[in-house]
Every structure is written in structure tokens, then in C-alpha cells.
Scaffold this active site. Sequence first.
Site, short mmCIF file in Angstrom:
data_model
loop_
_atom_site.label_atom_id
_atom_site.label_comp_id
_atom_site.label_asym_id
_atom_site.label_seq_id
_atom_site.Cartn_x
_atom_site.Cartn_y
_atom_site.Cartn_z
N GLY A 199 0.81 -1.23 0.00
CA GLY A 199 0.00 0.00 0.00
C GLY A 199 0.83 1.26 0.00
O GLY A 199 2.06 1.22 0.09
N ARG A 236 3.70 5.95 2.13
CA ARG A 236 4.16 7.33 2.34
C ARG A 236 3.69 8.23 1.21
O ARG A 236 4.36 9.19 0.86
CB ARG A 236 5.66 7.39 2.46
CG ARG A 236 6.39 6.74 1.31
CD ARG A 236 7.84 7.06 1.40
NE ARG A 236 8.57 6.33 0.38
CZ ARG A 236 9.82 6.58 0.11
NH1 ARG A 236 10.45 7.52 0.75
NH2 ARG A 236 10.44 5.90 -0.81
N LYS A 292 4.55 12.19 -2.38
CA LYS A 292 5.28 11.13 -1.69
C LYS A 292 6.10 11.77 -0.58
O LYS A 292 6.90 12.67 -0.86
CB LYS A 292 6.20 10.49 -2.73
CG LYS A 292 6.62 9.09 -2.48
CD LYS A 292 7.19 8.54 -3.80
CE LYS A 292 8.23 7.49 -3.59
NZ LYS A 292 8.72 6.96 -4.87
N ASP A 343 4.37 -4.53 -7.26
CA ASP A 343 3.72 -3.33 -6.72
C ASP A 343 4.25 -2.08 -7.41
O ASP A 343 3.68 -1.00 -7.24
CB ASP A 343 3.91 -3.23 -5.20
CG ASP A 343 5.35 -3.38 -4.78
OD1 ASP A 343 5.95 -4.43 -5.07
OD2 ASP A 343 5.90 -2.45 -4.17
N ASN A 344 5.32 -2.21 -8.17
CA ASN A 344 5.86 -1.04 -8.88
C ASN A 344 5.53 -1.11 -10.38
O ASN A 344 6.13 -0.38 -11.17
CB ASN A 344 7.38 -0.96 -8.68
CG ASN A 344 7.73 -0.61 -7.25
OD1 ASN A 344 6.92 -0.02 -6.53
ND2 ASN A 344 8.92 -0.96 -6.83
N ASP A 383 7.72 4.59 -9.69
CA ASP A 383 8.54 4.40 -8.48
C ASP A 383 10.03 4.33 -8.79
O ASP A 383 10.60 3.26 -8.96
CB ASP A 383 8.11 3.14 -7.70
CG ASP A 383 6.94 3.44 -6.78
OD1 ASP A 383 6.39 4.55 -6.86
OD2 ASP A 383 6.57 2.56 -5.98
P1 AMP Z 1 9.16 0.91 -2.69
O1 AMP Z 1 10.37 0.09 -2.43
O2 AMP Z 1 9.43 2.39 -2.67
O3 AMP Z 1 8.42 0.50 -3.92
O4 AMP Z 1 8.21 0.68 -1.45
C1 AMP Z 1 7.66 -0.58 -1.11
C2 AMP Z 1 6.61 -0.37 -0.05
O5 AMP Z 1 7.19 0.22 1.11
C3 AMP Z 1 5.47 0.53 -0.45
O6 AMP Z 1 4.32 0.03 0.16
C4 AMP Z 1 5.88 1.87 0.11
O7 AMP Z 1 4.78 2.72 0.34
C5 AMP Z 1 6.54 1.45 1.42
N1 AMP Z 1 7.54 2.41 1.89
C6 AMP Z 1 8.75 2.69 1.35
N2 AMP Z 1 9.40 3.61 2.08
C7 AMP Z 1 8.59 3.94 3.12
C8 AMP Z 1 8.69 4.82 4.23
N3 AMP Z 1 9.76 5.58 4.43
N4 AMP Z 1 7.64 4.88 5.09
C9 AMP Z 1 6.56 4.12 4.89
N5 AMP Z 1 6.40 3.26 3.89
C10 AMP Z 1 7.40 3.16 3.00
MG MG Z 2 6.89 1.14 -4.74
#
Ligand code: AMP
Ligand code: MG
Length: 497
Positions: free
Chosen positions: A83, A86, A117, A251-252, A261
Site C-alpha cells: 500500500g 508514504r 510522496k 507493486d511497482n 517508483d
Molecule cells: P518501494 O520500495 O518504494 O516500492 O516501497 C515498497 C513499499 O514500502 C510501499 O508500500 C511503500 O509505500 C513502502 N515504503 C517505502 N518507504 C517507506 C517509508 N519511508 N515509510 C513508509 N512506507 C514506505
Molecule cells: Mg513502490
Amino acid sequence: MSIIFQNSFQSLPRFFFEEIEPTPLRDASLLHVSSLRQELGLSEVPDHEFRTWLNGESRIEGDQRIATRYAGHQFGVWAGQLGDGRAVSLGEILSPEDTGADFGISRGIGRREVQVKGLGKTPFSRFGDGKAVLRSCIREYLCAEAMHALGIPTTRSLAILAGTGAVEREEVETEASVVRVFPSQVRFGHFEMAKHFDRKSELGALIEYTLTQIYPGHSVESMLAEVIDRTARMIALWQSVGFCHGVMNTDNMSILGLTLDYGPFGFMEDFNSQHICNLSDREGRYAYVRQPHVGMENLERLLVCFTDHVPRERLIALLETFPERYREHYLFVMRQKLGLVEARAGDAVFLQSLWSTLEQCRVDSTFFFRSLSRYESGKIGSMDSFFESYPVLREDASLVVRWLKEFDDRIKLEGSTDSARIEGMLQKNPKFVLKNPVAGAVIAATGFSEGTLIGECLRVLQSPFEEHPEMEGHPHFGFWARPLPEALKNRALSCSS
Ligand code: AMP
Ligand code: MG
């Protein structure tokens, strides 16, 4: 004229989103705003209001504040619910004159979602703090616009904000947020979320929503064929410019085939098919050469969600179209890069020979293709600017010279003139891509000096096929158009953001 919001995502079952209260950055300042502000009609919102809106401090009538629920496979493993941990969606702005062209979609769907974001925790933050650091925001902000200018489907950048608060990563860093825009953020992971938690009616609603709001005029099957085609095209374009996404988790993956992303992404300098741009990816799951395969694996994860809606054999048949779709896009894109108009049976082999030559010679592929864009057939001298950087390769019968002879033969089959080919190639082979040290220079200069280099860097990235002679001798970017020193090439980055 006032801003019209049409928050279509909220027509989905509540399962897919939560209303949230953003945590604004402290003393937020707008570091940069892109031309999208104008295109979205947001120029009529006064600066102060625009900034406080993006920072979650004020509202515009009709907006929203939601975070969406999705799941995903990360590095091949089912990761369960993820989900928007952030990110907050501030609303979908209706733009009636939208042609869709800026998102590589032929038909506009009339909405542009604005998502920020870095505005704090959401119900999906898991162990995260909901924050984003300035360094990563700058990289995402610049790269999305760079990709767009290269003609690669992507989310776009609207604004970047910095606060005075601190964020703890490996070191203490500056808090920031990046504001991105897309026609829809629906990800493969949204479908996986409903499917894997056996929410049949929610999955049905999501499919119906995608059909009516994102792919109007399609059947479920033709929509899936379109998703496969767009994903294939996006990855073929990545490969053609040496772009590595770094985190191709489901998810990306965007249902619109948009690059989504930007984490530890990178444009390769020296061509290396095994290049891994993400330091955490120790096994090279998302290495450059694997990106098309991963695209197909991710599509399989998506198609599995449709087993109650499309017969299994049809889903398998659809998935099996991917390699051919990819191959067609790849050959098309690469022919354009080489200024070749006609398709020939031997083209795949000819291209393989090109990449393996580049790989063996360890040359900067962006620089090579740009130099090749001025090549006059049979005249090695027209490649002087290239050989000046790699004099050793000029020696007789070197690999590059040998490949240029293959190119001469291939050009002969075309019957085109050098000047027409050169003109076309200069429009397809960028002089400027977002090299890591360029992003590094922008990051280093932001926060220390009065202004920032973001605008200056963006101006070049938004016209990457132009010469920009003023960049030679530029105090920060003077090195940009030439091959990097050995120590700075093909550097991988960490996932931390
Ligand atoms: P990502 O690696 O950026 O695609 O993130 C994978 C998941 O981790 C997604 O659900 C993001 O919303 C969550 N996420 C990444 N960084 C953070 C953060 N600093 N705080 C909260 N959720 C995060
Ligand atoms: Mg992501």
C-alpha cells in the site's frame, strides 16, 4: 475557471483506500515546480495556496486525501499487503482537453492524479516513517521528466518540496516530498491484493473500474493484451537507453505501462548486460538483461488475478504473446536508433553484434549512439569525436571498426541517404541522460547554496536531443556529455530512500 476534481478511485470499494491525514513537512519550501502546473490548470491557484495544498496544510474544494491498498511480489516473493506507505493522493484533476499524448496513451482518459510522496505515515506504512529524503526526491523528480523527454512512458513530476525536519536513514537527512502525476496509479499489486485475500467482489469492481475508467472500449481480454503490449514497449524502451529500474516488483508495475517508483534506478554508462543498479539486489534478479523476463513474470502475476474472469487457456495464450510483443517493440526502437527504416530478417543478429561489441569494448553506450548519429557510411573519420575518447579502439580491425563495417553493409540495404539517416538518428539518440554523478551534483548543490541546480539540470533533461553547447565547461555539469572516469561508471545505489 476552477479546478475540477473527479476522484474516480473513490468509486471503488473502501477496501482499496483509506482517507488519511497528511503530516506536512516543517517550513516547507517549493524547490521546483514543473510546467505541468500550467497544464493542469494549477497556475490559477496562488503560489502560497499551491504550496500549502501540496504540503497537506490546506485544501482545495473537491480534493481528496487518500492512500491506496495494494500488495505485491517483491524480489519474486509474495510480500502480502503493502500500500501507499508514504504517499497521499490529493485528487484527480479533470483536464477535458487531454489528448493522452504525454503519457504515451493514444486516447486521453481525461484525468490527472496528483500524488505526494513523503507526507508521513499512512495505515500502510508498516515499519516505515512515511517520510522521503531530499536526495531520493530530487532523483525521482529529475528522472521522471528525463524519461518523458526520451519518449518513455512514465509518471511525471509536478513539484519538489523540502522541509527543515530531519529524517533518519543511514545518516540523518533532510525531509522532502516529490509530487507526481499520472492518469491512474492502478498497479498490478492492486489486483493481487484483492485476489490473494479472496475479495471476489472487490476484484470484480476493480476490473470493472479499470475497464471503464482506464481502458474504455476494451473487453477484459483486449485490455490485458494492451497491458502486455504497453509493458513490453516500456521495457524495450528502457533497454534501448540502458535504463535499469532496480526494483521491478509487481507493486511497482503500472497498469498503464508507465515507469513507476524511481528508487535505485540508473542509466548505465559502459554497456554491461549483467549490470545491477540496486545494491540490495545481490543475486541480480533485476539486472539489465533480466528486465524483459521480469516483465513477463510480473505480467503472469497479474494474469493470475483474472482466473475467475477469463478462461485459463486464454490467459496462458495472452501471456505467451509477451516475448513476441517485446521483440517487435525492441526491433522497432533499435532500428529507429540506427536510422534504419526497413525491417530485415537478420536484424536481431545484427543488433546482438552491436551490443556485444559495446560490451566487449566497455564504451559508454549513450556516448556511442550519439557519436554514431553523425556517422557517414564508410567514413571512419566521421566518428572522430568518439575515437578521441577511446583512441585505443581505432586501431585497425578493432571491434568497433569491424562493427561499423557491418553497419555499412546494413545501411546499403536501405538505399537511404546519410543525411536523412543522420537527421533521424540525432532525434532518437540522446546526448544527455540522467547520469548518477549529474544527479549527485544537483543533490550536493541543493540546500547549501541559495538556489538549486534542479531547474538547470531539468532544462537539459527536457531537451536531451539538443546539443546544449553551454554545458561544456559548466561548473557543475561540464563532464556530462563525455564518458565518465572509470571510478564513477555504472555505480549501484542503495535502496534506502
Ligand atoms: P518501494 O520500495 O518504494 O516500492 O516501497 C515498497 C513499499 O514500502 C510501499 O508500500 C511503500 O509505500 C513502502 N515504503 C517505502 N518507504 C517507506 C517509508 N519511508 N515509510 C513508509 N512506507 C514506505
Ligand atoms: Mg513502490
